[in-house]
Design a protein around this motif. Structure first.
Motif, short mmCIF file in Angstrom:
data_model
loop_
_atom_site.label_atom_id
_atom_site.label_comp_id
_atom_site.label_asym_id
_atom_site.label_seq_id
_atom_site.Cartn_x
_atom_site.Cartn_y
_atom_site.Cartn_z
N VAL A 251 -2.64 16.92 -6.41
CA VAL A 251 -2.28 16.51 -4.76
C VAL A 251 -2.71 15.65 -4.76
CG1 VAL A 251 -4.77 16.74 -3.74
CG2 VAL A 251 -2.99 16.58 -1.79
N LYS A 252 -3.49 14.96 -5.89
CA LYS A 252 -4.12 13.36 -5.61
C LYS A 252 -2.76 12.33 -5.41
CE LYS A 252 -8.76 13.83 -5.99
NZ LYS A 252 -10.05 13.69 -6.84
N LEU A 253 -1.66 12.77 -6.90
CA LEU A 253 -0.67 12.29 -7.48
C LEU A 253 0.37 12.82 -6.13
CD1 LEU A 253 0.95 10.54 -9.81
CD2 LEU A 253 1.02 13.12 -10.81
N LEU A 254 0.58 13.32 -5.85
CA LEU A 254 1.23 13.52 -4.66
C LEU A 254 1.00 12.67 -3.86
CD1 LEU A 254 3.77 15.27 -3.90
CD2 LEU A 254 1.78 16.71 -2.29
N ARG A 255 0.18 12.31 -3.21
CA ARG A 255 0.13 11.46 -2.16
C ARG A 255 -0.07 10.17 -2.65
NH1 ARG A 255 -5.51 13.21 -1.75
NH2 ARG A 255 -5.34 14.87 -0.14
N VAL A 256 0.39 9.26 -4.41
CA VAL A 256 0.76 8.17 -4.48
C VAL A 256 2.26 8.56 -4.43
CG1 VAL A 256 0.71 6.61 -6.53
CG2 VAL A 256 -1.10 8.25 -6.25
N LEU A 257 3.01 9.30 -4.41
CA LEU A 257 4.55 9.11 -5.06
C LEU A 257 4.60 9.12 -3.42
CD1 LEU A 257 4.86 12.06 -8.08
CD2 LEU A 257 5.29 9.63 -7.88
N GLU A 258 3.84 9.59 -2.76
CA GLU A 258 4.46 9.53 -0.91
C GLU A 258 4.27 8.31 -0.28
OE1 GLU A 258 2.64 12.62 0.37
OE2 GLU A 258 4.30 14.19 -0.02
N SER A 259 3.27 7.20 -0.66
CA SER A 259 2.62 6.31 -0.21
C SER A 259 3.06 5.14 -0.59
CB SER A 259 1.35 6.67 0.87
OG SER A 259 0.60 6.76 -0.56
N GLY A 260 2.62 5.64 -2.25
CA GLY A 260 2.39 4.03 -3.33
C GLY A 260 1.01 3.26 -2.38
N GLU A 261 -0.19 4.55 -2.49
CA GLU A 261 -1.27 3.49 -2.31
C GLU A 261 -2.31 4.64 -3.05
OE1 GLU A 261 -1.95 3.12 2.07
OE2 GLU A 261 -0.38 1.81 2.25
N TYR A 262 -2.74 3.84 -3.66
CA TYR A 262 -3.63 3.91 -4.21
C TYR A 262 -4.90 3.43 -4.48
CZ TYR A 262 -3.38 1.49 -8.53
OH TYR A 262 -3.34 -0.13 -9.09
N LYS A 263 -6.49 3.90 -4.57
CA LYS A 263 -7.95 3.43 -4.72
C LYS A 263 -8.32 3.55 -6.15
CE LYS A 263 -8.88 3.16 0.21
NZ LYS A 263 -9.95 4.12 1.56
N PRO A 264 -8.98 2.55 -6.77
CA PRO A 264 -9.78 2.57 -7.75
C PRO A 264 -11.02 3.16 -7.83
CG PRO A 264 -8.88 0.41 -8.40
CD PRO A 264 -8.44 1.31 -6.23
N VAL A 265 -11.69 4.33 -8.15
CA VAL A 265 -12.73 4.93 -8.05
C VAL A 265 -14.00 4.20 -7.85
CG1 VAL A 265 -14.59 6.98 -9.15
CG2 VAL A 265 -12.49 6.51 -9.53
N GLY A 266 -14.77 4.57 -6.51
CA GLY A 266 -15.32 3.54 -6.47
C GLY A 266 -15.36 2.21 -5.46
N SER A 267 -14.10 2.16 -5.09
CA SER A 267 -13.53 0.75 -4.61
C SER A 267 -12.41 0.95 -3.06
CB SER A 267 -12.52 0.10 -5.44
OG SER A 267 -11.97 -1.12 -4.30
N GLN A 268 -12.82 -0.15 -2.78
CA GLN A 268 -12.40 0.06 -0.64
C GLN A 268 -10.98 -0.25 -0.53
OE1 GLN A 268 -14.09 1.65 1.30
NE2 GLN A 268 -15.32 2.38 -0.39
N GLN A 269 -10.23 -1.23 -2.23
CA GLN A 269 -9.74 -1.66 -1.88
C GLN A 269 -8.08 -0.89 -2.20
OE1 GLN A 269 -9.14 -4.99 -5.14
NE2 GLN A 269 -7.30 -6.01 -4.66
N VAL A 270 -7.34 -0.71 -1.53
CA VAL A 270 -6.44 -0.34 -1.70
C VAL A 270 -5.62 -0.80 -2.99
CG1 VAL A 270 -3.77 0.49 -0.42
CG2 VAL A 270 -6.81 1.31 0.71
#
Length: 449
Positions: A251-270
């Motif tokens: 589901v996490k991969l699906l979210r990136v494909l849908e929105s194009g957004e992701y966050k590195p673990v431990g980061s607040q930067q999108v």
């Protein structure tokens, strides 16, 4: 190995007898001309390597024709004459036709010249028998079959688009090479090509591998780490065996494909993903979705353009061609001249190659190591049970062993033989990957050490 061919056009019976008595001549295939016919025409048809020609007439039509004939440069000539001046023969000698011996003949010198010529031919034949590759190539792919040319056309069309592609095919068919070829022919060719095996991702580290992490995000995170989405920025990300990604993490991969957004673990930067996704699997997707191994909504996101890869058994003629291709490059690497016997090529052509191109390549590599100069059928070790027909397949199984213990041994040995690849293991055992995971969960973790 073929032997050099020798052509003889000699009218004098004594000279012919003397030449045939030379040791060098008897080692090679001999073609004797019909005396009343044009000897150059006969030589051209026979395609001989060496020609012994007796010149006894200035009106020899064939000798005149030889001046402008391709045979002059394709054949090594030894001319014999009585020594009368012959401008045509002199012209041929100036063109480098070969040797001209005048009567009386020194047979030892003639034999020495023949041995030298044949030695050169042997070296030439040795190099000629060195395996060459004759298959067509497109990008990183090799194959001349109709099935492969159809695949080339598909790749060329899809590569120039922005569509995500889903490559489906059996294990060993070259799915990563197809993905890389798509990258080479895409508008992202200047960017990186990054490949990751989703089946090798642990649930604990999958977020870090995909999206990266910052220093201190978790125990052991001693420095910032770029995930594959960031590594492949501006290029192509190849998700190999994507159906083996833990179901809960998909589901996490699906979210990136849908929105194009992701966050590195431990980061607040999108961050925004700028990659083209090419995924691959060797599973039957309908089964994977039915068994809840793979999310259907993720499949539709990834498979904007599905690509089916032909098996090696469906690529008519490519098995022998690929074997010769692999051997040619192995020869070039080591400076060798090994080649397949005809029986070896027949065996390669007959076998179904269930492991596809990967199995064939490994078989050629083993054969190359085992063989001296010629690869015979016994050097080609395959998984064909007919090659081991004398082997008792029940040997080594103790009488009275519990069925669940036998099952456990079969699973663990197959898993080890496949270097931990669960998809290949499940396919060989005839069970689903989900069933395999369930069975592995029952075993003590020390069984895997």
């Amino acid at each position: 190995m073929s032997s050099p061919k020798l052509f003889m056009h000699v009218q004098d019976p004594l000279l012919a007898s003397n030449l045939l008595s030379l040791n060098g001549v008897r080692q090679y295939e001999l073609n004797i001309s019909h005396q009343n016919e044009n000897w150059l025409n006969q030589l051209s048809v026979s395609k001989c390597d060496v020609a012994l020609i007796e010149v006894n007439s200035l009106d020899d039509v064939a000798l005149k024709e030889l001046i402008n004939s391709p045979a002059l440069y394709q054949t090594e000539f030894l001319f014999f004459s009585e020594g009368e001046p012959d401008p045509i023969l002199d012209c041929l000698m100036q063109k480098g036709a070969g040797f001209h011996y005048r009567s009386p003949y020194n047979l030892k010198l003639i034999e020495s010249s023949l041995e030298e010529v044949f030695c050169d031919l042997n070296r030439s034949y040795e190099n000629t028998n060195t395996q060459t590759s004759y298959l067509d190539q497109f990008g990183l792919l090799v194959g001349s079959s109709t099935a492969m040319h159809s695949l080339y056309r598909t790749i060329r069309k899809v590569a120039t688009t922005k569509a995500n592609a889903f490559i489906m095919g059996e294990s060993g068919t070259g799915k990563e090479l197809i993905a890389n070829t798509m990258h080479v022919f895409s508008q992202r060719a200047e960017g990186p090509f990054v490949a990751i095996n989703c089946g090798a991702l642990s649930p604990e580290l999958i977020d870090s591998e995909l999206f990266g992490h910052v220093k201190g995000a978790f125990t052991g995170a001693h420095k910032d780490h770029q995930g594959v989405f960031e590594q492949a920025e501006g290029g192509t990300l190849f998700l190999d065996e994507v159906t083996e990604m833990p179901y809960e993490q998909q589901v996490k991969l699906l979210r990136v494909l849908e929105s194009g957004e992701y966050k590195p673990v431990g980061s607040q930067q999108v961050k925004m993903a700028d990659v083209r996704i090419v995924a691959a699997t060797n599973r039957t997707l309908s089964d994977a979705i039915r068994d809840e191994v793979f999310r259907e909504d993720l499949y539709f996101r990834l498979a904007q353009f599905p690509i089916m890869v032909p098996t090696l058994r469906d690529r008519e003629g490519d098995a022998c061609g690929l074997a010769q291709h692999f051997l040619a490059y192995r020869n070039a690497q080591d400076g060798q001249h090994k080649h397949f016997s005809e029986l070896s090529l027949e065996k390669i052509n007959r076998y179904s190659w269930p492991g596809n191109v990967r199995e064939l390549k490994h078989a050629v590599e083993r054969a190359y190591i085992l063989a001296d100069s010629v690869i015979h059928p016994e050097h080609l070790v395959t998984n064909d049970l007919s090659d081991q027909s004398e082997t008792d397949t029940t040997a080594g199984i103790p009488i009275g062993m519990r069925l669940d213990d036998m099952e456990k041994i079969a699973i663990l040995k197959t898993l080890k033989n496949n270097d931990g690849n669960k998809t290949d293991t499940a396919n060989q055992l005839g069970i689903s990957v989900k069933t395999l995971y369930n069975k592995l969960d029952k075993y003590d973790h020390t069984d895997f050490l």
